[in-house]
Design a protein around this motif. Structure first.
Motif, PDB file in Angstrom:
ATOM      1  N   UNK A  21      25.001  -4.654 -27.415  1.00  0.00           N
ATOM      2  CA  UNK A  21      24.021  -4.150 -26.458  1.00  0.00           C
ATOM      3  C   UNK A  21      22.944  -5.196 -26.155  1.00  0.00           C
ATOM      4  N   UNK A  22      22.531  -5.890 -27.204  1.00  0.00           N
ATOM      5  CA  UNK A  22      21.512  -6.921 -27.044  1.00  0.00           C
ATOM      6  C   UNK A  22      22.008  -8.044 -26.135  1.00  0.00           C
ATOM      7  N   UNK A  23      23.255  -8.436 -26.329  1.00  0.00           N
ATOM      8  CA  UNK A  23      23.837  -9.500 -25.505  1.00  0.00           C
ATOM      9  C   UNK A  23      24.006  -9.063 -24.063  1.00  0.00           C
ATOM     10  N   UNK A  24      24.357  -7.795 -23.861  1.00  0.00           N
ATOM     11  CA  UNK A  24      24.476  -7.292 -22.491  1.00  0.00           C
ATOM     12  C   UNK A  24      23.126  -7.366 -21.781  1.00  0.00           C
ATOM     13  N   UNK A  25      22.105  -6.870 -22.465  1.00  0.00           N
ATOM     14  CA  UNK A  25      20.767  -6.823 -21.866  1.00  0.00           C
ATOM     15  C   UNK A  25      20.182  -8.213 -21.636  1.00  0.00           C
ATOM     16  N   UNK A  26      20.465  -9.114 -22.546  1.00  0.00           N
ATOM     17  CA  UNK A  26      19.859 -10.444 -22.457  1.00  0.00           C
ATOM     18  C   UNK A  26      20.689 -11.399 -21.610  1.00  0.00           C
ATOM     19  N   UNK A  27      21.934 -11.642 -22.001  1.00  0.00           N
ATOM     20  CA  UNK A  27      22.738 -12.642 -21.306  1.00  0.00           C
ATOM     21  C   UNK A  27      23.120 -12.220 -19.895  1.00  0.00           C
ATOM     22  N   UNK A  28      23.811 -11.063 -19.771  1.00  0.00           N
ATOM     23  CA  UNK A  28      24.243 -10.614 -18.448  1.00  0.00           C
ATOM     24  C   UNK A  28      23.031 -10.320 -17.563  1.00  0.00           C
ATOM     25  N   UNK A  29      22.052  -9.597 -18.129  1.00  0.00           N
ATOM     26  CA  UNK A  29      20.850  -9.291 -17.361  1.00  0.00           C
ATOM     27  C   UNK A  29      20.094 -10.535 -16.942  1.00  0.00           C
ATOM     28  N   UNK A  30      20.062 -11.521 -17.834  1.00  0.00           N
ATOM     29  CA  UNK A  30      19.356 -12.768 -17.545  1.00  0.00           C
ATOM     30  C   UNK A  30      20.011 -13.517 -16.394  1.00  0.00           C
ATOM     31  N   UNK A  31      21.333 -13.650 -16.442  1.00  0.00           N
ATOM     32  CA  UNK A  31      22.035 -14.404 -15.401  1.00  0.00           C
ATOM     33  C   UNK A  31      22.145 -13.639 -14.088  1.00  0.00           C
ATOM     34  N   UNK A  32      21.918 -12.338 -14.126  1.00  0.00           N
ATOM     35  CA  UNK A  32      21.912 -11.574 -12.877  1.00  0.00           C
ATOM     36  C   UNK A  32      20.656 -11.834 -12.051  1.00  0.00           C
ATOM     37  N   UNK A  33      19.663 -12.491 -12.659  1.00  0.00           N
ATOM     38  CA  UNK A  33      18.436 -12.835 -11.928  1.00  0.00           C
ATOM     39  C   UNK A  33      18.676 -13.994 -10.959  1.00  0.00           C
ATOM     40  N   UNK A  34      19.648 -14.857 -11.292  1.00  0.00           N
ATOM     41  CA  UNK A  34      19.852 -16.099 -10.527  1.00  0.00           C
ATOM     42  C   UNK A  34      20.077 -15.860  -9.030  1.00  0.00           C
ATOM     43  N   UNK A  49      14.499 -22.315  -4.225  1.00  0.00           N
ATOM     44  CA  UNK A  49      14.249 -21.240  -5.189  1.00  0.00           C
ATOM     45  C   UNK A  49      15.524 -20.843  -5.919  1.00  0.00           C
ATOM     46  N   UNK A  50      16.657 -20.960  -5.221  1.00  0.00           N
ATOM     47  CA  UNK A  50      17.934 -20.639  -5.851  1.00  0.00           C
ATOM     48  C   UNK A  50      18.209 -21.565  -7.027  1.00  0.00           C
ATOM     49  N   UNK A  51      18.036 -22.877  -6.819  1.00  0.00           N
ATOM     50  CA  UNK A  51      18.303 -23.838  -7.888  1.00  0.00           C
ATOM     51  C   UNK A  51      17.197 -23.853  -8.929  1.00  0.00           C
ATOM     52  N   UNK A  52      15.980 -23.505  -8.523  1.00  0.00           N
ATOM     53  CA  UNK A  52      14.915 -23.380  -9.516  1.00  0.00           C
ATOM     54  C   UNK A  52      15.189 -22.200 -10.442  1.00  0.00           C
ATOM     55  N   UNK A  53      15.627 -21.069  -9.864  1.00  0.00           N
ATOM     56  CA  UNK A  53      15.965 -19.898 -10.682  1.00  0.00           C
ATOM     57  C   UNK A  53      17.110 -20.224 -11.627  1.00  0.00           C
ATOM     58  N   UNK A  54      18.084 -20.964 -11.129  1.00  0.00           N
ATOM     59  CA  UNK A  54      19.232 -21.343 -11.968  1.00  0.00           C
ATOM     60  C   UNK A  54      18.789 -22.226 -13.136  1.00  0.00           C
ATOM     61  N   UNK A  55      17.981 -23.237 -12.843  1.00  0.00           N
ATOM     62  CA  UNK A  55      17.541 -24.158 -13.900  1.00  0.00           C
ATOM     63  C   UNK A  55      16.639 -23.458 -14.913  1.00  0.00           C
ATOM     64  N   UNK A  56      15.801 -22.521 -14.449  1.00  0.00           N
ATOM     65  CA  UNK A  56      14.914 -21.776 -15.355  1.00  0.00           C
ATOM     66  C   UNK A  56      15.719 -20.846 -16.261  1.00  0.00           C
ATOM     67  N   UNK A  57      16.663 -20.115 -15.679  1.00  0.00           N
ATOM     68  CA  UNK A  57      17.461 -19.159 -16.456  1.00  0.00           C
ATOM     69  C   UNK A  57      18.349 -19.877 -17.467  1.00  0.00           C
ATOM     70  N   UNK A  58      18.974 -20.968 -17.071  1.00  0.00           N
ATOM     71  CA  UNK A  58      19.813 -21.711 -18.017  1.00  0.00           C
ATOM     72  C   UNK A  58      18.969 -22.307 -19.140  1.00  0.00           C
ATOM     73  N   UNK A  59      17.744 -22.696 -18.812  1.00  0.00           N
ATOM     74  CA  UNK A  59      16.841 -23.210 -19.840  1.00  0.00           C
ATOM     75  C   UNK A  59      16.511 -22.136 -20.866  1.00  0.00           C
TER      76      UNK A  59
END
Length: 309
Positions: free
Chosen positions: A223-236, A260-270
């Motif tokens: 559940x934690x991984x769903x909320x964090x990883x999937x939820x995090x990358x859905x922001x991109x 903003x698209x690439x900034x969001x990507x670089x921030x989320x991957x960081x």
């Protein structure tokens, strides 16, 4: 917003992306090198498979961030000196192809990581689906698929040069091109990941007697991984969705959409490079054992030797 303000904003975003991707590269290199060292050194470790899958995610992030960093090191002088064009034809499109394909590897590597608990819990009787060789083959297939599914976009000319952004990318004014690339590189692996975790949780909650008691803890981790990883990358893709809404309602494509698209990507991957360590207990345990070895008290050692004698 006038052109001078746009130029300053673009320079700030360029520098931010370069900084964030540089940090991601450093973290990913250290963690991936650490995992690779232990995979080679300790071949019979019980966490070998989990380390392999986590290392695959870090390798994907590392590869993608290196390509994005190279691209923005090239873009920054264009915004600094207001260069007319940095378009070098087919080479620009090939760089865009590799960049988008590398982005795919991140999402698909997370899907592969979610497939592991599915096989371990739902198909726990099939040992072949839990072998290290099976996942090594899947990782190879994952990388091949990610680069194959982006080839049609390259051949059909989906990657267009943007004179304001100084790079080739998917034509955001074409709904067809954007949706096809978005479905292949983003939507499909995200939905597949959520599907794997959903079926895993259903199996755990059924209370199968063949499952060990630790499934309750695994349930929370999933559940934690769903909320964090999937939820995090859905922001991109959020900036793209907002930009599309503005474009189709007003006919105006925002200047900041790609940036903003690439900034969001670089921030989320960081952020993901740090989150992955926190939600991967096998990496934390290995790190702790390596750099925080327990110190034996001299008195205890002497006492133990006296007992042996």
């Amino acid at each position: 917003m006038n052109s001078s303000t746009n130029r300053i904003a673009n320079i700030i975003i360029d520098c931010s992306i370069i900084s964030l991707t540089s940090i991601s590269i450093c973290i990913s290199t250290v963690v991936f090198g650490f995992i690779l060292y232990y995979l080679i050194k300790i071949k019979n470790s019980p966490n070998q498979l989990a380390l392999l899958l986590t290392g695959n995610v870090y390798l994907s992030i590392l590869f993608s961030c290196i390509l994005l960093l190279k691209e923005y090191v090239r873009i920054l002088p264009g915004h600094l000196y207001s260069i007319n064009s940095l378009n070098d034809g087919i080479y620009c499109e090939i760089r865009a192809y590799f960049l988008w394909a590398s982005n795919c590897t991140i999402y698909y590597s997370i899907t592969l990581q979610s497939f592991h608990p599915l096989c371990r819990i739902v198909f726990h009787n099939r040992r072949s689906l839990q072998s290290i060789k099976f996942y090594q083959i899947l990782i190879l297939i994952q990388w091949i698929i990610c680069f194959l599914i982006m080839i049609p976009g390259l051949l059909l000319g989906y990657f267009k040069y943007s004179k304001n952004d100084y790079l080739c990318q998917v034509d955001y004014t074409s709904l067809k091109n954007t949706c096809i690339n978005g479905m292949l590189s983003y939507a499909f692996p995200v939905y597949a990941t959520m599907g794997c975790y959903y079926h895993t949780l259903r199996k755990v909650r059924k209370g199968n007697h063949n499952l060990v008691q630790a499934t309750a803890r695994r349930d929370l981790i999933v559940l934690f991984r769903i909320c964090i990883l999937v939820g995090l990358f859905m922001i991109i893709p959020v900036p793209t969705m907002i930009g599309f809404f503005i474009y189709f309602s007003s006919g105006y494509l925002p200047w900041w959409l790609s940036q903003f698209q690439w900034f969001a990507f670089s921030l989320i991957t960081n952020i993901a490079t740090i989150i992955l360590i926190l939600i991967s207990p096998h990496v934390r345990i290995l790190w702790t054992k390596t750099f925080h070895r327990p110190r034996h008290h001299p008195v205890a050692i002497v006492f133990a030797n006296n007992i042996r004698n």
